[in-house]
Write a protein that holds these residues in place. Structure first.
Motif, PDB file in Angstrom:
ATOM      1  N   ASP A 104      44.731  53.873 -26.577  1.00  0.00           N
ATOM      2  CA  ASP A 104      43.697  54.128 -27.589  1.00  0.00           C
ATOM      3  C   ASP A 104      42.367  53.495 -27.185  1.00  0.00           C
ATOM      4  N   GLU A 105      42.430  52.319 -26.565  1.00  0.00           N
ATOM      5  CA  GLU A 105      41.201  51.668 -26.097  1.00  0.00           C
ATOM      6  C   GLU A 105      40.571  52.462 -24.959  1.00  0.00           C
ATOM      7  N   LEU A 106      41.409  53.041 -24.097  1.00  0.00           N
ATOM      8  CA  LEU A 106      40.875  53.858 -23.003  1.00  0.00           C
ATOM      9  C   LEU A 106      40.200  55.116 -23.549  1.00  0.00           C
ATOM     10  N   LYS A 107      40.782  55.698 -24.590  1.00  0.00           N
ATOM     11  CA  LYS A 107      40.156  56.877 -25.203  1.00  0.00           C
ATOM     12  C   LYS A 107      38.799  56.524 -25.806  1.00  0.00           C
ATOM     13  N   ARG A 108      38.709  55.339 -26.414  1.00  0.00           N
ATOM     14  CA  ARG A 108      37.423  54.921 -26.983  1.00  0.00           C
ATOM     15  C   ARG A 108      36.368  54.721 -25.890  1.00  0.00           C
ATOM     16  N   VAL A 109      36.814  54.256 -24.721  1.00  0.00           N
ATOM     17  CA  VAL A 109      35.877  54.131 -23.595  1.00  0.00           C
ATOM     18  C   VAL A 109      35.337  55.506 -23.214  1.00  0.00           C
ATOM     19  N   CYS A 110      36.218  56.496 -23.139  1.00  0.00           N
ATOM     20  CA  CYS A 110      35.790  57.861 -22.793  1.00  0.00           C
ATOM     21  C   CYS A 110      34.849  58.426 -23.850  1.00  0.00           C
ATOM     22  N   GLN A 111      35.139  58.149 -25.112  1.00  0.00           N
ATOM     23  CA  GLN A 111      34.263  58.622 -26.187  1.00  0.00           C
ATOM     24  C   GLN A 111      32.878  57.998 -26.071  1.00  0.00           C
ATOM     25  N   HIS A 112      32.862  56.723 -25.697  1.00  0.00           N
ATOM     26  CA  HIS A 112      31.577  56.018 -25.588  1.00  0.00           C
ATOM     27  C   HIS A 112      30.808  56.410 -24.326  1.00  0.00           C
ATOM     28  N   LYS A 113      31.524  56.549 -23.205  1.00  0.00           N
ATOM     29  CA  LYS A 113      30.851  56.777 -21.924  1.00  0.00           C
ATOM     30  C   LYS A 113      30.586  58.257 -21.654  1.00  0.00           C
ATOM     31  N   ILE A 114      31.382  59.154 -22.252  1.00  0.00           N
ATOM     32  CA  ILE A 114      31.279  60.580 -21.895  1.00  0.00           C
ATOM     33  C   ILE A 114      30.850  61.423 -23.099  1.00  0.00           C
ATOM     34  N   HIS A 115      31.747  61.589 -24.049  1.00  0.00           N
ATOM     35  CA  HIS A 115      31.453  62.383 -25.244  1.00  0.00           C
ATOM     36  C   HIS A 115      32.475  62.017 -26.305  1.00  0.00           C
ATOM     37  N   HIS A 116      32.059  62.071 -27.556  1.00  0.00           N
ATOM     38  CA  HIS A 116      32.958  61.685 -28.637  1.00  0.00           C
ATOM     39  C   HIS A 116      34.144  62.638 -28.742  1.00  0.00           C
ATOM     40  N   GLU A 117      33.962  63.903 -28.370  1.00  0.00           N
ATOM     41  CA  GLU A 117      35.017  64.894 -28.470  1.00  0.00           C
ATOM     42  C   GLU A 117      35.587  65.229 -27.093  1.00  0.00           C
ATOM     43  N   GLN A 118      36.869  65.560 -27.076  1.00  0.00           N
ATOM     44  CA  GLN A 118      37.505  66.001 -25.837  1.00  0.00           C
ATOM     45  C   GLN A 118      36.945  67.361 -25.398  1.00  0.00           C
ATOM     46  N   PHE A 119      37.091  67.645 -24.114  1.00  0.00           N
ATOM     47  CA  PHE A 119      36.705  68.930 -23.522  1.00  0.00           C
ATOM     48  C   PHE A 119      35.205  69.221 -23.656  1.00  0.00           C
ATOM     49  N   PRO A 175      40.124  48.425 -20.477  1.00  0.00           N
ATOM     50  CA  PRO A 175      38.901  49.163 -20.820  1.00  0.00           C
ATOM     51  C   PRO A 175      37.753  48.891 -19.851  1.00  0.00           C
ATOM     52  N   ASP A 176      37.589  47.635 -19.448  1.00  0.00           N
ATOM     53  CA  ASP A 176      36.497  47.293 -18.521  1.00  0.00           C
ATOM     54  C   ASP A 176      36.676  47.985 -17.179  1.00  0.00           C
ATOM     55  N   ARG A 177      37.929  48.011 -16.685  1.00  0.00           N
ATOM     56  CA  ARG A 177      38.169  48.641 -15.386  1.00  0.00           C
ATOM     57  C   ARG A 177      37.924  50.140 -15.470  1.00  0.00           C
ATOM     58  N   LEU A 178      38.327  50.781 -16.571  1.00  0.00           N
ATOM     59  CA  LEU A 178      38.077  52.212 -16.714  1.00  0.00           C
ATOM     60  C   LEU A 178      36.576  52.489 -16.749  1.00  0.00           C
ATOM     61  N   GLU A 179      35.803  51.638 -17.405  1.00  0.00           N
ATOM     62  CA  GLU A 179      34.345  51.823 -17.412  1.00  0.00           C
ATOM     63  C   GLU A 179      33.800  51.786 -15.993  1.00  0.00           C
ATOM     64  N   GLU A 180      34.300  50.846 -15.181  1.00  0.00           N
ATOM     65  CA  GLU A 180      33.844  50.741 -13.802  1.00  0.00           C
ATOM     66  C   GLU A 180      34.197  52.012 -13.014  1.00  0.00           C
ATOM     67  N   ILE A 181      35.396  52.542 -13.247  1.00  0.00           N
ATOM     68  CA  ILE A 181      35.814  53.759 -12.535  1.00  0.00           C
ATOM     69  C   ILE A 181      34.949  54.945 -12.955  1.00  0.00           C
ATOM     70  N   ILE A 182      34.683  55.070 -14.253  1.00  0.00           N
ATOM     71  CA  ILE A 182      33.838  56.168 -14.737  1.00  0.00           C
ATOM     72  C   ILE A 182      32.443  56.058 -14.137  1.00  0.00           C
ATOM     73  N   ASP A 183      31.896  54.853 -14.091  1.00  0.00           N
ATOM     74  CA  ASP A 183      30.555  54.653 -13.508  1.00  0.00           C
ATOM     75  C   ASP A 183      30.540  55.040 -12.036  1.00  0.00           C
ATOM     76  N   ALA A 184      31.629  54.724 -11.322  1.00  0.00           N
ATOM     77  CA  ALA A 184      31.692  55.056  -9.893  1.00  0.00           C
ATOM     78  C   ALA A 184      31.681  56.567  -9.684  1.00  0.00           C
ATOM     79  N   PHE A 185      32.466  57.294 -10.479  1.00  0.00           N
ATOM     80  CA  PHE A 185      32.469  58.752 -10.350  1.00  0.00           C
ATOM     81  C   PHE A 185      31.130  59.347 -10.775  1.00  0.00           C
ATOM     82  N   GLU A 186      30.535  58.807 -11.812  1.00  0.00           N
ATOM     83  CA  GLU A 186      29.235  59.308 -12.274  1.00  0.00           C
ATOM     84  C   GLU A 186      28.180  59.143 -11.185  1.00  0.00           C
ATOM     85  N   ALA A 187      28.290  58.048 -10.427  1.00  0.00           N
ATOM     86  CA  ALA A 187      27.331  57.792  -9.347  1.00  0.00           C
ATOM     87  C   ALA A 187      27.680  58.545  -8.065  1.00  0.00           C
ATOM     88  N   GLY A 188      28.762  59.322  -8.089  1.00  0.00           N
ATOM     89  CA  GLY A 188      29.166  60.063  -6.898  1.00  0.00           C
ATOM     90  C   GLY A 188      29.934  59.227  -5.904  1.00  0.00           C
TER      91      GLY A 188
END
Length: 391
Positions: free
Chosen positions: A110-125, A162-175
């Motif tokens: 659930d915490e990982l999903k909240r990270v995705c909602q915060h970093k990407i979009h509140h809704e899936q897809f 949650p912190d590690r997932l944020e780092e992974i998302i940032d890495a992919f966002e930066a290419g």
């Protein structure tokens, strides 16, 4: 299961066609099935279409139906039933699938999903504003022991916070997704216990020796509870009456208690044990693991020719299957450029495969073909040949 529908017509492309590479692949895939059963290739073809465009479009469904001489509704049924098919555009750099099944849920999904909602979009897809990232919650992804975890394309990232997932998302966002090691994100090897070995010990909690230089434990160190239970004459007789086939097994049990254990075969530590590296990174270092591998000589004539390290070297990690650790090993062998890998003959490929103990992975991942494309025209040529970016 919720109803799954195709994306709105206003975002659907007008047409679809496999690129040259994927078209040839599709023809081979169809040919694998018996005459009259070619429609069984529908799932592989839809997956290939998704890998090419990032999602399954209406035009792709129509194209696959035409290739298989299959009613359009049947292909549509397959695409909308299996959740592995993305029916709307997903992030161009990463589509993150968060496992929400019980083990992951209990350990923080659930915490990982909240990270995705915060970093990407509140809704899936839904993609982020740049269209580079998207996410969804999925069912079990098969790494329950390392929960919680997510999957990005074909690679899993496990033991997440949650912190590690944020780092992974940032890495992919930066290419820079290729820089993220796949698998466990903590200090563990694959699915081994976090605190070290709890099995294969000497009976007192200490790990058994791992290198050839250490003596293996003898039979005296095995706890009595592990010894075979002595079998009486009456028990043997009764077993023979009930099932004669059990007599041999019983006799073997008696022998096991009366004969000394055979001396274990000494293991050897190879310089570079197998490291299972995904298409986006590497697994944790497993140097020093004892592996019964075929000996490989550095003096073998089949070893690829080495060169002095040039001033500018190629990024060998762009080859799917090569991560930072494997790249370091190739550098140790004097392999620094795409052109070197592209020139490997069969014997040289087999030598490197044996040296890495990859069990044929170099052929399966088509290292030489990838290297030829990268040597010829870099990322642009790779995309032209494989229909996607390297890594």
């Amino acid at each position: 299961m919720s109803v799954r529908r195709l994306a709105e017509d206003n975002i659907q492309p007008a047409a679809f066609a496999f690129n040259r590479e994927n078209s040839a692949w599709a023809e081979k895939a169809i040919a694998k099935y018996p005459k009259g059963r070619e429609q069984s290739a529908v799932i592989p073809l839809l997956m290939r279409a998704q890998e090419q465009d990032g999602w399954v479009t209406k035009a792709a469904i129509e194209h696959v139906a035409g290739m298989l001489d299959m009613p359009l509704i049947r292909v549509l049924e397959v695409a909308t039933f299996y959740t592995q098919f993305q029916l709307k555009p997903v992030g161009t750099r990463a589509h993150i699938q968060v496992c929400g099944t019980t083990p992951c849920m209990l350990r923080g999904a659930d915490e990982l999903k909240r990270v995705c909602q915060h970093k990407i979009h509140h809704e899936q897809f839904h993609t982020n504003e740049a269209g580079t990232l998207s996410w969804e919650e999925v069912e079990c992804l098969g790494a329950c022991v390392n929960a919680p975890m997510v999957m990005v394309f074909k690679d899993t990232y496990e033991d997440l916070t949650p912190d590690r997932l944020e780092e992974i998302i940032d890495a992919f966002e930066a290419g820079n997704g290729a820089s993220v090691p796949v698998g466990p994100q903590i200090d563990r090897i694959f699915s081994a216990p976090e605190g070290g070995l709890t099995s294969l010990t000497d009976g007192n909690g200490a790990a058994t020796p791992k290198s050839a230089g250490q003596a293996a434990p003898d039979s005296a160190s095995i706890p009595p509870s592990n010894a075979a239970k002595p079998v009486t004459h009456d028990e043997t007789t009764n077993a023979a009456i009930k099932s004669p086939s059990r007599v041999k097994a019983t006799k073997a049990a008696e022998d096991a208690t009366s004969k000394p254990a055979a001396k274990p075969v000494a293991a050897r530590t190879i310089k570079n044990p197998p490291i299972a590296e995904g298409s986006l990174g590497e697994k944790p270092d497993v140097q020093g693991v004892d592996i019964a591998a075929k000996p490989v000589s550095l003096e073998d004539k089949s070893r690829p020719a080495a060169i002095e390290r040039p001033a500018v070297i190629d990024d060998l990690k762009l080859i799917a299957g090569v991560g930072p650790k494997i790249e370091d090993i190739l550098h140790e062998l004097g392999i620094f450029t795409f052109a070197q890998v592209a020139a490997w003959k069969k014997a040289e490929r087999e030598w490197v495969d044996n040296y890495l103990n990859f069990k044929g992975r170099i052929e399966r991942d088509e290292w030489v073909k990838q290297a030829k494309a990268l040597a010829k025209g870099g990322e642009a040529e790779y995309i032209k040949v494989f229909g996607k970016k390297p890594r």
